[in-house]
Design a protein around this motif. Structure first.
Motif, PDB file in Angstrom:
ATOM      1  N   VAL A  56    -101.337  48.005 -66.255  1.00 28.13           N
ATOM      2  CA  VAL A  56    -102.449  48.856 -66.662  1.00 28.13           C
ATOM      3  C   VAL A  56    -102.181  49.359 -68.069  1.00 28.13           C
ATOM      4  N   ARG A  57    -103.123  49.148 -68.959  1.00 27.25           N
ATOM      5  CA  ARG A  57    -103.033  49.646 -70.335  1.00 27.25           C
ATOM      6  C   ARG A  57    -103.974  50.834 -70.482  1.00 27.25           C
ATOM      7  N   CYS A  58    -103.402  51.963 -70.860  1.00 25.89           N
ATOM      8  CA  CYS A  58    -104.178  53.202 -70.937  1.00 25.89           C
ATOM      9  C   CYS A  58    -104.017  53.812 -72.326  1.00 25.89           C
ATOM     10  N   GLU A  59    -105.128  54.141 -72.968  1.00 23.80           N
ATOM     11  CA  GLU A  59    -105.089  54.791 -74.272  1.00 23.80           C
ATOM     12  C   GLU A  59    -105.220  56.299 -74.091  1.00 23.80           C
ATOM     13  N   THR A  60    -104.328  57.028 -74.712  1.00 21.32           N
ATOM     14  CA  THR A  60    -104.354  58.483 -74.638  1.00 21.32           C
ATOM     15  C   THR A  60    -103.729  59.034 -75.913  1.00 21.32           C
ATOM     16  N   VAL A  70    -100.375  53.303 -73.597  1.00 25.40           N
ATOM     17  CA  VAL A  70     -99.293  53.318 -72.617  1.00 25.40           C
ATOM     18  C   VAL A  70     -99.537  52.182 -71.629  1.00 25.40           C
ATOM     19  N   VAL A  71     -98.541  51.315 -71.483  1.00 22.93           N
ATOM     20  CA  VAL A  71     -98.650  50.184 -70.563  1.00 22.93           C
ATOM     21  C   VAL A  71     -97.773  50.479 -69.343  1.00 22.93           C
ATOM     22  N   ALA A  72     -98.415  50.590 -68.183  1.00 21.36           N
ATOM     23  CA  ALA A  72     -97.714  50.867 -66.929  1.00 21.36           C
ATOM     24  C   ALA A  72     -97.775  49.639 -66.037  1.00 21.36           C
ATOM     25  N   SER A  73     -96.676  49.338 -65.403  1.00 22.29           N
ATOM     26  CA  SER A  73     -96.592  48.211 -64.478  1.00 22.29           C
ATOM     27  C   SER A  73     -96.369  48.766 -63.067  1.00 22.29           C
ATOM     28  N   VAL A  74     -97.325  48.502 -62.170  1.00 18.23           N
ATOM     29  CA  VAL A  74     -97.288  49.025 -60.801  1.00 18.23           C
ATOM     30  C   VAL A  74     -97.026  47.863 -59.844  1.00 18.23           C
ATOM     31  N   GLN A  75     -95.982  47.987 -59.058  1.00 16.48           N
ATOM     32  CA  GLN A  75     -95.662  46.992 -58.037  1.00 16.48           C
ATOM     33  C   GLN A  75     -95.994  47.588 -56.666  1.00 16.48           C
ATOM     34  N   TYR A  76     -96.820  46.899 -55.919  1.00 14.54           N
ATOM     35  CA  TYR A  76     -97.312  47.438 -54.646  1.00 14.54           C
ATOM     36  C   TYR A  76     -97.448  46.310 -53.627  1.00 14.54           C
ATOM     37  N   ARG A  77     -97.602  46.695 -52.353  1.00 15.52           N
ATOM     38  CA  ARG A  77     -97.819  45.715 -51.297  1.00 15.52           C
ATOM     39  C   ARG A  77     -98.509  46.401 -50.119  1.00 15.52           C
ATOM     40  N   ALA A  78     -99.199  45.587 -49.322  1.00 18.03           N
ATOM     41  CA  ALA A  78     -99.859  46.097 -48.121  1.00 18.03           C
ATOM     42  C   ALA A  78     -98.846  46.201 -46.984  1.00 18.03           C
ATOM     43  N   LEU A  79     -98.964  47.255 -46.179  1.00 24.07           N
ATOM     44  CA  LEU A  79     -98.080  47.457 -45.042  1.00 24.07           C
ATOM     45  C   LEU A  79     -98.614  46.697 -43.832  1.00 24.07           C
ATOM     46  N   ASP A 123     -89.810  59.882 -66.626  1.00 20.37           N
ATOM     47  CA  ASP A 123     -90.534  61.003 -66.019  1.00 20.37           C
ATOM     48  C   ASP A 123     -92.017  60.677 -65.859  1.00 20.37           C
ATOM     49  N   ILE A 124     -92.590  60.008 -66.850  1.00 23.37           N
ATOM     50  CA  ILE A 124     -93.996  59.605 -66.748  1.00 23.37           C
ATOM     51  C   ILE A 124     -94.186  58.601 -65.612  1.00 23.37           C
ATOM     52  N   ALA A 125     -93.278  57.637 -65.528  1.00 25.77           N
ATOM     53  CA  ALA A 125     -93.366  56.644 -64.460  1.00 25.77           C
ATOM     54  C   ALA A 125     -93.216  57.294 -63.090  1.00 25.77           C
ATOM     55  N   LYS A 126     -92.328  58.286 -62.978  1.00 27.59           N
ATOM     56  CA  LYS A 126     -92.132  58.969 -61.700  1.00 27.59           C
ATOM     57  C   LYS A 126     -93.386  59.750 -61.289  1.00 27.59           C
ATOM     58  N   ALA A 127     -94.049  60.375 -62.265  1.00 25.46           N
ATOM     59  CA  ALA A 127     -95.279  61.101 -61.967  1.00 25.46           C
ATOM     60  C   ALA A 127     -96.368  60.152 -61.488  1.00 25.46           C
ATOM     61  N   VAL A 128     -96.493  58.993 -62.137  1.00 26.27           N
ATOM     62  CA  VAL A 128     -97.493  57.999 -61.716  1.00 26.27           C
ATOM     63  C   VAL A 128     -97.173  57.482 -60.319  1.00 26.27           C
ATOM     64  N   GLU A 129     -95.902  57.207 -60.061  1.00 26.95           N
ATOM     65  CA  GLU A 129     -95.505  56.669 -58.759  1.00 26.95           C
ATOM     66  C   GLU A 129     -95.757  57.671 -57.630  1.00 26.95           C
ATOM     67  N   ASP A 130     -95.430  58.932 -57.872  1.00 29.92           N
ATOM     68  CA  ASP A 130     -95.644  59.950 -56.830  1.00 29.92           C
ATOM     69  C   ASP A 130     -97.127  60.097 -56.497  1.00 29.92           C
ATOM     70  N   ILE A 148     -93.013  52.275 -66.856  1.00 32.42           N
ATOM     71  CA  ILE A 148     -93.700  52.384 -68.147  1.00 32.42           C
ATOM     72  C   ILE A 148     -93.014  51.388 -69.067  1.00 32.42           C
ATOM     73  N   ILE A 149     -93.636  50.250 -69.277  1.00 37.34           N
ATOM     74  CA  ILE A 149     -92.969  49.161 -69.984  1.00 37.34           C
ATOM     75  C   ILE A 149     -93.200  49.211 -71.486  1.00 37.34           C
ATOM     76  N   ASP A 150     -94.165  50.009 -71.944  1.00 36.44           N
ATOM     77  CA  ASP A 150     -94.393  50.060 -73.388  1.00 36.44           C
ATOM     78  C   ASP A 150     -95.215  51.291 -73.747  1.00 36.44           C
ATOM     79  N   ILE A 151     -94.893  51.856 -74.917  1.00 36.25           N
ATOM     80  CA  ILE A 151     -95.681  52.927 -75.521  1.00 36.25           C
ATOM     81  C   ILE A 151     -95.942  52.495 -76.954  1.00 36.25           C
TER      82      ILE A 151
END
Length: 284
Positions: A56-60, A70-79, A123-130, A148-151
């Protein structure tokens, strides 16, 4: 062919949704299953249980009003135990995750400065993950990890940051160069001082040796030649040195030495001056 014999196959790491007359009936695990379509049973669709990744690329903007991507990489899966919720409750999982990432990043990054943003990526990645974990668990999804792979600030901002860094390094280099020059000057001055000190000692010893030699010569000559006085001996030494000097000047073809005063009669004046210097009590 499977539908003809009322059999369906579910692949590994995948589950299937079974419906009967449009109503959810159960989750089919990997393998072969009987699906009596003539009794209203049908396969609604498949759901992958593999870990998926969404960038996800987000401009702020930051607290110091610098716009960044800010480029965030989210790894997820269905339970597997909540497969029905993951399949039926969300129509577009990626859009839902992207919306939560936008919300968290745009509420977190504006509270910190640009330099701190690079240091507080975890810290930013932890906030997004929570936030994602709390929101997506209700839909049957697990957030494996968020990075957070890139700023990326604006190109002009990056150029300015590089210039600031280069100027700081040049200032440090100039200070180090000045310190090195200072040390060289100090060492050179110390060496020159030591050299002059040693040269002074050498000259003093040389003059002392000359005086001692003249004294011994005068005393020895006075003893061996009765009737001579130290004054006579000293005059003879000076005349001898005078002629030796004139001989050396005449032997050199390109000599630039000037002997003043010149002439045999001037030797008496030189003798008187030397005698007055060495033997101040010789005159009555």
């Amino acid at each position: 062919m499977g539908n003809l014999f009322c059999c369906v196959q579910v692949d590994q790491s995948t589950v299937a949704m079974r419906e009967r007359f449009g109503r959810f009936e159960g989750v089919l695990q990997p393998g072969c299953h009987c699906m009596p379509w003539i009794l209203g049973s049908q396969l609604a669709g498949h759901l992958s249980l593999r870990v998926q990744q969404l960038d996800v690329r987000c401009e702020t903007k930051t607290k110091d009003n610098v716009f960044v991507n800010v480029v965030a990489s989210v790894q997820y899966r269905a339970l597997a135990e909540k497969a029905s919720d993951a399949y039926y409750k969300l129509s577009n999982t990626k859009s839902q995750i992207q919306a939560y990432v936008f919300d968290v990043i745009r509420s977190t990054v504006p509270k910190i400065n640009l330099d701190d943003a690079f240091e507080q990526k975890n810290d930013i990645a932890k906030a997004v993950e929570d936030e994602l974990e709390k929101a997506m668990s209700a839909y049957g999804y697990e957030i494996v990890q968020t990075l957070i792979i890139d700023i990326e600030p604006d190109e002009h901002v990056k150029r300015s940051m590089n210039e600031i860094n280069a100027a700081a390094r040049l200032r440090v280099a100039a200070n180090e160069k000045a310190e090195a020059a200072k040390i060289l000057q100090i060492k050179h001055a110390e060496g020159e001082s030591e050299s002059r000190y040693l040269a002074g000692l050498g000259i003093a010893r040389q003059r002392q040796a000359i005086v001692d030699g003249l004294r011994d010569s005068v005393l020895g000559f006075s003893v061996k030649v009765p009737g001579t006085t130290p004054k006579d001996v000293l005059d003879l030494v000076l005349v001898t040195q005078y002629f030796d000097t004139m001989k050396e000047i005449g032997a050199a073809s390109k000599s630039s030495t000037v002997f003043i005063p010149h002439g045999p009669g001037s030797v008496r004046d030189v003798a008187n001056q030397i005698r007055d210097g060495f033997l101040p009590d010789s005159h009555p």
